[in-house]
Design a protein around this motif. Sequence first.
Motif, PDB file in Angstrom:
ATOM      1  N   PRO C  63       0.831  -1.199   0.000  1.00 16.41           N
ATOM      2  CA  PRO C  63       0.000   0.000   0.000  1.00 16.41           C
ATOM      3  C   PRO C  63       0.874   1.262   0.000  1.00 16.41           C
ATOM      4  CG  PRO C  63      -0.040  -1.069   2.138  1.00 16.41           C
ATOM      5  CD  PRO C  63       0.763  -1.953   1.241  1.00 16.41           C
ATOM      6  N   THR C  64       0.323   2.288  -0.560  1.00 15.60           N
ATOM      7  CA  THR C  64       1.055   3.552  -0.540  1.00 15.60           C
ATOM      8  C   THR C  64       0.945   4.166   0.852  1.00 15.60           C
ATOM      9  OG1 THR C  64      -0.869   4.868  -1.100  1.00 15.60           O
ATOM     10  CG2 THR C  64       0.426   3.994  -2.938  1.00 15.60           C
ATOM     11  N   ALA C  65       1.792   5.167   1.111  1.00 18.14           N
ATOM     12  CA  ALA C  65       1.766   5.848   2.416  1.00 18.14           C
ATOM     13  C   ALA C  65       0.388   6.444   2.679  1.00 18.14           C
ATOM     14  CB  ALA C  65       2.840   6.931   2.449  1.00 18.14           C
ATOM     15  N   GLY C  66      -0.191   7.039   1.637  1.00 15.00           N
ATOM     16  CA  GLY C  66      -1.510   7.651   1.796  1.00 15.00           C
ATOM     17  C   GLY C  66      -2.562   6.620   2.168  1.00 15.00           C
ATOM     18  N   GLU C  67      -2.463   5.440   1.560  1.00 15.71           N
ATOM     19  CA  GLU C  67      -3.446   4.401   1.860  1.00 15.71           C
ATOM     20  C   GLU C  67      -3.332   3.933   3.310  1.00 15.71           C
ATOM     21  OE1 GLU C  67      -3.857   2.621  -2.654  1.00 15.71           O
ATOM     22  OE2 GLU C  67      -2.594   1.587  -1.194  1.00 15.71           O
ATOM     23  N   VAL C  68      -2.097   3.804   3.756  1.00 15.23           N
ATOM     24  CA  VAL C  68      -1.901   3.385   5.145  1.00 15.23           C
ATOM     25  C   VAL C  68      -2.523   4.394   6.108  1.00 15.23           C
ATOM     26  CG1 VAL C  68      -0.196   2.946   6.948  1.00 15.23           C
ATOM     27  CG2 VAL C  68       0.176   2.077   4.641  1.00 15.23           C
ATOM     28  N   LEU C  69      -2.310   5.662   5.811  1.00 18.23           N
ATOM     29  CA  LEU C  69      -2.865   6.701   6.679  1.00 18.23           C
ATOM     30  C   LEU C  69      -4.407   6.680   6.628  1.00 18.23           C
ATOM     31  CD1 LEU C  69      -1.377   8.565   8.516  1.00 18.23           C
ATOM     32  CD2 LEU C  69      -1.562  10.382   6.815  1.00 18.23           C
ATOM     33  N   ALA C 137       0.750   8.262  13.692  1.00 15.50           N
ATOM     34  CA  ALA C 137       0.526   7.494  12.469  1.00 15.50           C
ATOM     35  C   ALA C 137       1.384   8.035  11.327  1.00 15.50           C
ATOM     36  CB  ALA C 137      -0.959   7.545  12.102  1.00 15.50           C
ATOM     37  N   CYS C 138       1.412   9.358  11.197  1.00 14.55           N
ATOM     38  CA  CYS C 138       2.205   9.980  10.132  1.00 14.55           C
ATOM     39  C   CYS C 138       3.688   9.635  10.303  1.00 14.55           C
ATOM     40  CB  CYS C 138       2.057  11.500  10.153  1.00 14.55           C
ATOM     41  SG  CYS C 138       0.449  12.042   9.617  1.00 14.55           S
ATOM     42  N   TYR C 139       4.175   9.777  11.518  1.00 14.84           N
ATOM     43  CA  TYR C 139       5.589   9.530  11.776  1.00 14.84           C
ATOM     44  C   TYR C 139       5.966   8.099  11.380  1.00 14.84           C
ATOM     45  CZ  TYR C 139       9.988   8.961  14.247  1.00 14.84           C
ATOM     46  OH  TYR C 139      11.291   8.693  14.553  1.00 14.84           O
ATOM     47  N   TYR C 140       5.196   7.134  11.842  1.00 20.29           N
ATOM     48  CA  TYR C 140       5.513   5.738  11.545  1.00 20.29           C
ATOM     49  C   TYR C 140       5.341   5.425  10.058  1.00 20.29           C
ATOM     50  CZ  TYR C 140       6.668   3.761  16.037  1.00 20.29           C
ATOM     51  OH  TYR C 140       7.319   3.433  17.180  1.00 20.29           O
ATOM     52  N   THR C 141       4.336   6.025   9.444  1.00 18.67           N
ATOM     53  CA  THR C 141       4.124   5.783   8.015  1.00 18.67           C
ATOM     54  C   THR C 141       5.331   6.280   7.218  1.00 18.67           C
ATOM     55  OG1 THR C 141       1.761   6.056   8.365  1.00 18.67           O
ATOM     56  CG2 THR C 141       2.531   6.155   6.098  1.00 18.67           C
ATOM     57  N   ILE C 142       5.815   7.469   7.581  1.00 18.99           N
ATOM     58  CA  ILE C 142       6.971   8.026   6.866  1.00 18.99           C
ATOM     59  C   ILE C 142       8.202   7.145   7.094  1.00 18.99           C
ATOM     60  CG2 ILE C 142       8.555   9.990   6.756  1.00 18.99           C
ATOM     61  CD1 ILE C 142       6.076  11.744   7.528  1.00 18.99           C
ATOM     62  N   GLN C 143       8.375   6.681   8.344  1.00 19.38           N
ATOM     63  CA  GLN C 143       9.526   5.840   8.655  1.00 19.38           C
ATOM     64  C   GLN C 143       9.478   4.505   7.930  1.00 19.38           C
ATOM     65  OE1 GLN C 143      12.217   6.674  10.777  1.00 19.38           O
ATOM     66  NE2 GLN C 143      11.251   8.675  10.535  1.00 19.38           N
ATOM     67  N   LEU C 144       8.295   3.907   7.849  1.00 18.85           N
ATOM     68  CA  LEU C 144       8.205   2.527   7.382  1.00 18.85           C
ATOM     69  C   LEU C 144       7.760   2.393   5.930  1.00 18.85           C
ATOM     70  CD1 LEU C 144       6.488   0.922  10.502  1.00 18.85           C
ATOM     71  CD2 LEU C 144       8.894   0.823   9.880  1.00 18.85           C
ATOM     72  N   ILE C 145       6.877   3.272   5.497  1.00 21.68           N
ATOM     73  CA  ILE C 145       6.254   3.050   4.199  1.00 21.68           C
ATOM     74  C   ILE C 145       6.778   4.024   3.140  1.00 21.68           C
ATOM     75  CG2 ILE C 145       4.057   2.677   3.009  1.00 21.68           C
ATOM     76  CD1 ILE C 145       3.986   1.015   5.492  1.00 21.68           C
ATOM     77  N   GLY C 146       6.643   5.290   3.397  1.00 24.75           N
ATOM     78  CA  GLY C 146       7.082   6.236   2.388  1.00 24.75           C
ATOM     79  C   GLY C 146       6.672   7.654   2.752  1.00 24.75           C
ATOM     80  N   SER C 147       7.041   8.587   1.924  1.00 21.92           N
ATOM     81  CA  SER C 147       6.837   9.987   2.298  1.00 21.92           C
ATOM     82  C   SER C 147       5.376  10.411   2.079  1.00 21.92           C
ATOM     83  CB  SER C 147       7.762  10.878   1.492  1.00 21.92           C
ATOM     84  OG  SER C 147       7.387  10.792   0.138  1.00 21.92           O
ATOM     85  N   LEU C 148       4.999  11.460   2.794  1.00 20.64           N
ATOM     86  CA  LEU C 148       3.644  11.985   2.711  1.00 20.64           C
ATOM     87  C   LEU C 148       3.708  13.463   2.357  1.00 20.64           C
ATOM     88  CD1 LEU C 148       2.242  10.438   5.990  1.00 20.64           C
ATOM     89  CD2 LEU C 148       1.276  10.014   3.734  1.00 20.64           C
ATOM     90  N   ASP C 149       2.663  13.924   1.706  1.00 19.86           N
ATOM     91  CA  ASP C 149       2.595  15.337   1.381  1.00 19.86           C
ATOM     92  C   ASP C 149       1.946  16.100   2.544  1.00 19.86           C
ATOM     93  OD1 ASP C 149       2.521  17.740  -0.119  1.00 19.86           O
ATOM     94  OD2 ASP C 149       0.373  17.345  -0.478  1.00 19.86           O
ATOM     95  N   VAL C 150       2.680  17.060   3.073  1.00 19.32           N
ATOM     96  CA  VAL C 150       2.234  17.752   4.283  1.00 19.32           C
ATOM     97  C   VAL C 150       0.852  18.394   4.095  1.00 19.32           C
ATOM     98  CG1 VAL C 150       2.759  19.551   5.963  1.00 19.32           C
ATOM     99  CG2 VAL C 150       4.604  18.220   4.955  1.00 19.32           C
TER     100      VAL C 150
END
Lengths: 65, 305, 262
Positions: C63-69, C137-150
């Motif tokens: 899944p993409t970072a956005g999907e995880v969030l 959630a954002c912090y872990y998603t960025i660490q594990l999955i990928g970057s997010l758009d602020v």
Amino acid sequence: MNITVNWGLLAPILAIQLILMVTALTSLYKADATRGPKWMWVLIIVFGQILGPIIYFVVGRNDRS
Amino acid sequence: MTLLKVDQLSKQFKQHQAVKKISFSIDEGRCVALLGPNGAGKTTTIHMLTGLLRPTSGDIQLYLQGKQVADRRPHLGYLPQMPVFYSWMTGREFVQYAGQLAGLSRQEAERRTEEWLEIVGIQDAAKRRIGGYSGGMKQRLGLAQALIHRPKLLILDEPVSALDPIGRRDVLRILEQIRQETTILFSTHILHDAEEICDDIILIEQGEIAVQGSLEHIRQSHSEPMIMIETLNEAQAKALEIAIRNKPYVHHVASEHQTLRVTVSQLEEAERGIMTEAVQHQIFIRKLEAGHSTLEDLFMKVVRA
Amino acid sequence: MRQFGLFYRKEMLEMARSYKWIWVPMVFLLLGVMQPVTTYYMPEILKHAGNMPAGTIITMPTPTAGEVLAQTLNQFGTIGVLVLVLSMMGIVSGERQSGVTSLIFTKPVSFIAYMTAKWASMLTLTAAAFACGYAGACYYTIQLIGSLDVGTVIQAGLMYMLWFVFVISVLLLISAWLPNSAGVAFTTMAFIMLLSFGTSLLSRYLSWSPSRLSTIASEILTKVETLSSVGPVLWISLCSILICVMLAVYRMQSQESISAKA
């Protein structure tokens, strides 16, 4: 057969669980009265994983007196 | 000067009419007892006075220097029968909070809180959580929170009924102290408490006012010649009661075990008549006392009628 | 206004002394963190879970970072809402049942200040808890999955927060109506669930429903073309919130008897 565990990632989760548990136990210790016996709540809080403390806070606390 | 005027006040709960068109007024500086047995409508009346309950009909007016006020609440202090507080607050915090809710500034509330905590005698427990207070301490705390904004009228619902003799003594002493400054209305089902500190009495029974007026006046106007007779046993007392009940000189007979309390029209005539009846029915009289009825008799008569 | 401050501070203090300020944000933080972590470890967990024949290759679309969030927001929408409702169900009814209201309402207090302070305090706790969980959630998603758009994250977060505000407004309204806490919690949950379910079932007709807020938040994160226009949903939600609060105040004011016990 071992999952490589990144402890740096899991440690905060365990820490949060610990905080929840300690908070619940502190509250239980200070409480004048609870719904049901206190030892039962100790068991629920300690062995109930994440749910234990939540159940205690929602059901166990008896604020009225 | 009239402080509170109640006009034709009624309260109807579904089937039951708890208060029936009662009217009374309270003068400034008086201490008034709302007296009556349990279930007479005292608490309902008080709830309407304090605004906790909406009257079905009727009018309640509070006057300040002769002018009617729109909102009574700033001028009322209220202590319910079983006061409940926030158990997580300390005593001091609650009184301060109550003071500020009543419109005092923070500093003023803090200053008066200390004063009142001392007057009611719980300054030592002030920093403890209310959850751990005893019944007597809650009653004192309730007095402090009711008085902190110097209300014109203090309303108390059965303030001493649930207390032990010492707690009762203390609360009555505090009331004695504050009645110099404040008009007091309190409800009770115990005549003795009313007699102890009150000027006026409103006696209510089944939602209606039976008797009202100043204690002195009621004592005089309702004092009737009365004969107290003690017989040998309950059966004899019953027999004597039946024998004299319909005599012209008897107004009212109240019996309790082997004792009869008979209110009569004229002492000598009645005494002679009762003696004759007793001899005729072979009733042994252990004790006969002629005197005048007390408030207690009046209270019992109203309550049992 | 002065009384609002007084009531508000009292509610804050009560929430602190009943440990709500610790446990509610902690539960949200846990909820927020769990989703990215389980997603991250899912392939490995699956690999070790079943007794699959050697050589089985599991292919899962990462899944993409956005999907995880967005999945995290789903968690907030179920367990999160339940925790909020349960933690605040007694905010009005508890006081009325205990009888402390008979001391409060014989003082010259304003019902508007009383109810809005309760609403504001619920809002504060909810915002804090949501911020904790969402940030975790954002912090872990960025660490594990990928970057997010602020920008996207903030936009979705605000949208979701508005849904929570709607939920607590409903909770306040039902609190003013029902005398006991359990009833308040049950009715609120039932209403929220029915609304969400109904909206997803009849999305064509209920495209303006406030429960669309949570869907819209997810859609912003997953960059799916949204089917509803955001404008009406925002307006309807804001109006419903206002109406709930006003009705709650009105209900308290117009009651025949203020304490629950007659």
